[in-house]
Design an enzyme around this catalytic site. Structure first.
Site, PDB file in Angstrom:
ATOM      1  N   CYS A 313       0.838  -1.199   0.000  1.00  0.00           N
ATOM      2  CA  CYS A 313       0.000   0.000   0.000  1.00  0.00           C
ATOM      3  C   CYS A 313       0.876   1.254   0.000  1.00  0.00           C
ATOM      4  CB  CYS A 313      -0.963  -0.048   1.191  1.00  0.00           C
ATOM      5  SG  CYS A 313      -2.185   1.280   1.239  1.00  0.00           S
ATOM      6  N   LEU A 314       0.661   2.163   0.920  1.00  0.00           N
ATOM      7  CA  LEU A 314       1.455   3.377   0.997  1.00  0.00           C
ATOM      8  C   LEU A 314       2.925   3.053   1.233  1.00  0.00           C
ATOM      9  CD1 LEU A 314       1.704   6.424   1.079  1.00  0.00           C
ATOM     10  CD2 LEU A 314       0.836   6.389   3.422  1.00  0.00           C
TER      11      LEU A 314
END
Length: 581
Positions: A313-314
């Site tokens: 993800c991030l």
């Protein structure tokens, strides 16, 4: 979080404006009234200037009314005709048998016809910007979802049947559930059932040692599970919007456990849950104090070998920034890069972009400026809006009207263990990545210099998930447009979290996989979908096979930590940062 002192060079007028916006945000759930108003004004003005569009909508309404009248007449005669309109595949509100009988079939069909008409009314109005059109469509869906006949006792056959069979006791129990949930929310307690899951007891139980702690991360080195391991260690960079242990849930749902069982040495970053003191930490701090500090530690503990880096993800976005910076600077410590549901081009970043424009970002910045960061409950509210049918209305029906308490599983317990994000970091993330798309367009700076993803030369293994509402797979697929290296792309069933937590014994798993060689021609996502090979089961074995093909022959496992190099074990996994609330 306490209110910050007047600082950062703000004038009295700026301080007043920001404080006013922050106070307003508490009532609007963080949504900018100006952004919402501009979207609806754009749509309304252009629709008013399109008499032909309005005429078409009137004609469509008349046609639908006629079809609905015919259907209602036939249904009242106990001979239901074929349905007029089918719900979307993911819409299960009217799937029960009770909805096929009068009068509930009429209610459901009438509602679906309204949805269809409003979709037409908010689409393809000439002159309306795409962003504003998407916002108006989203708002219309939220209003319609609220008014769905499935949400109300008199118009839901399943709720009526349960209430009749239980003499209304389900409603009394539902009120008890509502009161209990409200009490837990105002006292900041976890949801019912989460108490059965404890970090370090039945979550995040893979044995290991914390070998580094700084003001932002703890680095965990996991104990080996095989007599020999691949020489290249794996560094996992999770997102700091979530606790790291989504990748080390229960024993059967742990990617960490699976990797160590396959003969890999695994390191994991555990991010600190930031508070007011961390309000000024930025994206560059997350790169240097996070990824780079972890790589320095790993290079000291396992010297003279390269590292497989994996970001989720991030964390995958940050890892890509770090890898591109390392390539620019001639740092060759990476052996490969793995990106799990991670975006690097944010031009088509899914429904989260509904909340991203200049007005909305400025409004959020003022809210975070006062608080020192973005609170976990505010982030959770945004995600509930994106999936209101699944995360809001179905929850209300099951818990408060049917009085059912579905038991929490490990993933749901993790989801309730939320984190915060610092003011400066989240502002930079929203502006430079979501709003301006600087990373994909070569304007993102590290160390004062721009980075280019095309500089990355190590192979990439990227994973997208079919039903991802946070990082849509077609968005993650854009790594093919930005990187020139060899890319193996996997598309797996599931959503942003459940698609990644894909243990090998989990049923109904499948994935598609294909590799583009370095310098190979681009294949658009639709053609890739047609040509990629489909496999049954979890994608985890495909990852370990790929990592194994890019690794050396097995050797004796390294020691946990390296005191002589300044990285002694300083505590047991899962560490202390993950326990912060």
């Amino acid at each position: 979080m306490s209110r910050p002192a007047r600082s950062s060079g703000a004038t009295p007028g700026e301080y007043m404006d920001r404080s006013l916006h922050a106070a307003l945000a508490r009532w609007t759930l963080g949504l900018s009234p100006a952004a919402v108003g501009a979207a609806y004004l754009d749509w309304a003005v252009h629709l008013a200037a399109c008499p032909g569009k309005r005429f078409d909508l009137l004609g469509e309404a008349a046609k639908q009314m006629a079809r609905f009248a015919n259907y209602s007449w036939a249904a009242s005669l106990q001979s239901p005709p074929p349905t007029i309109v089918e719900p979307l595949p993911q819409d299960r509100r009217f799937a029960g048998a009770g909805w096929q009988h009068w009068p509930f079939n009429i209610l459901s069909q009438g509602f679906l016809l309204q949805e269809q008409w409003w979709q037409a009314a908010t689409s393809n109005v000439r002159g309306v910007s795409r962003h504003h059109e998407a916002m108006v469509q989203f708002g219309a869906r939220q209003i319609l979802d609220t008014l769905s006949p499935s949400n109300f006792l008199p118009t839901n056959p399943e709720l009526l049947a349960r209430t009749a069979s239980e003499g209304g006791t389900n409603l009394l129990h539902g009120l008890q559930h509502m009161a209990e949930d409200w009490q837990r929310q105002v006292t900041h307690q976890p949801p019912v059932g989460a108490d059965e899951f404890k970090v370090g007891v039945n979550l995040a139980t893979s044995p290991g040692k914390v070998v580094l702690r700084n003001r932002l991360i703890e680095l965990i080195q996991y104990a080996p599970r095989t007599e020999k391991v691949r020489p290249e260690p794996i560094l996992i960079v999770p997102a700091w919007i979530m606790k790291y242990y989504i990748l080390d849930l229960s024993e059967t749902d742990s990617l960490v456990r699976y990797l160590t069982e396959q003969g890999f040495t695994v390191f994991m970053i555990s991010w600190k849950n930031p508070g007011p003191a961390e309000r000024d930490l930025g994206m560059e701090d997350y790169r240097t104090l996070g990824v780079m500090a972890a790589l320095d530690a790993i290079s000291a503990i396992v010297p003279s070998v390269k590292v497989h880096a994996l970001g989720y993800c991030l964390g995958g976005t940050l890892l890509t920034i770090a890898a591109a910076t390392m390539a620019r600077e001639g740092d060759q410590r990476l052996k490969s890069v793995t990106l799990l549901a991670a975006q690097v081009d944010f031009s088509e970043a899914g429904e989260l972009t509904l909340f991203i424009d200049e007005s909305q970002v400025a409004f959020l910045e003022d809210m975070m400026w006062e608080q020192g960061g973005l609170d976990a409950s505010q982030m959770a509210g945004t995600f509930r809006l994106l999936r209101s049918n699944d995360l809001l209305w179905s929850y209300i029906q099951r818990n408060y009207l049917l009085a059912e308490r579905p038991p929490l599983n490990d993933l749901m317990a993790w989801n309730a263990d939320a984190t915060r994000m610092p003011y400066r970091m989240h502002s930079e993330y929203l502006r430079h990545l979501f709003l301006d798309n600087d990373l994909a367009e070569g304007r993102y700076l590290t160390g004062g210099k721009p980075v280019a993803i095309s500089d990355i030369r190590v192979p990439i293994f990227a994973v997208g998930t079919e039903w991802d509402h946070v990082a849509p797979w077609r968005s993650t697929y854009k790594i093919h447009l930005l990187a020139d290296c060899a890319i193996t792309y996997v598309l797996t069933v599931g959503g942003h979290n459940a698609g990644i937590v894909s243990a090998i014994d989990r049923p109904n798993r499948s994935y598609r996989i294909a590799t583009r060689d370095a310098g190979g021609a681009y294949l658009d996502p639709d053609r890739w979908l047609d040509e990629a090979t489909r496999h049954e089961g979890s994608w985890w074995p495909a990852l370990t096979a790929w990592l194994g093909a890019h690794s050396g022959e097995p050797v004796a496992p390294p020691a946990l930590g390296a005191a002589e190099a300044g990285y002694p074990p300083i505590g047991d996994a899962p560490g202390t940062y993950v326990l912060e609330t």
